[in-house]
Design a protein around this motif. Structure first.
Motif, PDB file in Angstrom:
ATOM      1  N   SER A  16     -27.316 -17.476  -4.766  1.00 22.81           N
ATOM      2  CA  SER A  16     -26.724 -18.758  -4.185  1.00 22.81           C
ATOM      3  C   SER A  16     -27.425 -19.973  -4.917  1.00 22.81           C
ATOM      4  N   PRO A  18     -27.206 -24.143  -5.579  1.00 25.51           N
ATOM      5  CA  PRO A  18     -26.467 -25.380  -5.267  1.00 25.51           C
ATOM      6  C   PRO A  18     -25.717 -25.989  -6.272  1.00 25.51           C
ATOM      7  N   GLY A  19     -24.716 -26.340  -5.987  1.00 24.01           N
ATOM      8  CA  GLY A  19     -23.755 -27.156  -6.662  1.00 24.01           C
ATOM      9  C   GLY A  19     -22.869 -26.146  -7.751  1.00 24.01           C
ATOM     10  N   ALA A  53     -21.481 -25.768   4.620  1.00 23.64           N
ATOM     11  CA  ALA A  53     -22.460 -25.371   3.743  1.00 23.64           C
ATOM     12  C   ALA A  53     -21.877 -25.263   2.140  1.00 23.64           C
ATOM     13  N   ALA A  54     -20.415 -25.905   2.219  1.00 20.22           N
ATOM     14  CA  ALA A  54     -19.643 -25.885   0.858  1.00 20.22           C
ATOM     15  C   ALA A  54     -18.675 -26.808   0.990  1.00 20.22           C
ATOM     16  N   LEU A  72     -21.044 -24.540  -3.651  1.00 20.63           N
ATOM     17  CA  LEU A  72     -22.292 -24.442  -2.534  1.00 20.63           C
ATOM     18  C   LEU A  72     -22.993 -25.534  -2.402  1.00 20.63           C
ATOM     19  N   HIS A  73     -23.427 -25.924  -1.234  1.00 24.43           N
ATOM     20  CA  HIS A  73     -24.335 -27.278  -1.030  1.00 24.43           C
ATOM     21  C   HIS A  73     -25.864 -26.741  -0.845  1.00 24.43           C
ATOM     22  N   GLY A  74     -26.584 -27.754  -1.353  1.00 17.64           N
ATOM     23  CA  GLY A  74     -28.198 -27.469  -0.974  1.00 17.64           C
ATOM     24  C   GLY A  74     -28.894 -26.292  -0.903  1.00 17.64           C
ATOM     25  N   ASN A  75     -29.253 -25.752   0.052  1.00 19.92           N
ATOM     26  CA  ASN A  75     -29.804 -24.580   0.269  1.00 19.92           C
ATOM     27  C   ASN A  75     -29.031 -23.463   0.681  1.00 19.92           C
ATOM     28  N   ALA A  76     -27.903 -23.882   0.756  1.00 20.95           N
ATOM     29  CA  ALA A  76     -27.048 -22.697   1.639  1.00 20.95           C
ATOM     30  C   ALA A  76     -27.031 -21.454   0.751  1.00 20.95           C
ATOM     31  N   THR A  81     -22.617 -18.287   3.968  1.00 22.70           N
ATOM     32  CA  THR A  81     -21.516 -19.188   4.272  1.00 22.70           C
ATOM     33  C   THR A  81     -20.329 -18.435   4.405  1.00 22.70           C
TER      34      THR A  81
END
Length: 150
Positions: A16, A18-19, A53-54, A72-76, A81
């Motif tokens: 996973s 981020p980005g 989260a995305a 995907l966002h941040g620490n998701a 998700t």
């Protein structure tokens, strides 16, 4: 030789990030064409819009599976998700689907996309799925897709 369960082999090497853009494919339980019903398919679309989260770049809800291109966002967690999406979409359609167990197969297939060109190609692939499947003659005729990245 003892083979691991199919779902666990899908998780091997999953990360996973981020980005990161991911192309997700997940199928209905027993490949049942639940999403031939427009309203059941709209329940999945509604759930996609609830995922925080995305960011969804493109998707198509096919009769028995979903293709979803997202970032995907941040620490998701990628797995969490997708699980949120499956759970929420099942909640959205539970009154419309008579099935034993859930509407989704366990697990999902994911592919991390490395370049912007890959993202554009993946979005085009997703949008063209109903054409390749012979469901419509023009993408505009298919109601269960969207793309912000084409």
């Amino acid at each position: 030789m003892n083979n691991p369960p199919k779902g666990s082999s899908l998780r091997l090497g999953r990360r996973s990030l981020p980005g990161q853009a991911y192309l997700i494919t997940t199928c209905t339980a027993h490949r049942q064409p639940y999403f031939n019903n427009f309203w059941i398919g709209r329940g999945v679309v509604s759930a996609l819009r609830e995922v925080e989260a995305a960011t969804t770049l493109a998707f198509v809800v096919m009769p028995d599976h979903l293709h979803w291109l997202m970032v995907l966002h941040g620490n998701a967690s990628l797995s969490r998700t997708v699980q949120f999406l499956k759970t929420r979409s099942a909640q959205n359609v539970k009154c419309l689907v008579a099935c034993d167990g859930g509407i989704w197969q366990r697990g999902f297939h994911d592919r991390a996309l490395r370049r912007d060109d890959d993202v554009v190609a993946a979005a085009r692939y997703i949008v063209a799925n109903p054409l390749r499947a012979g469901l419509v003659e023009n993408v505009g005729e298919y109601a269960l897709w969207d793309a912000i990245y084409f």
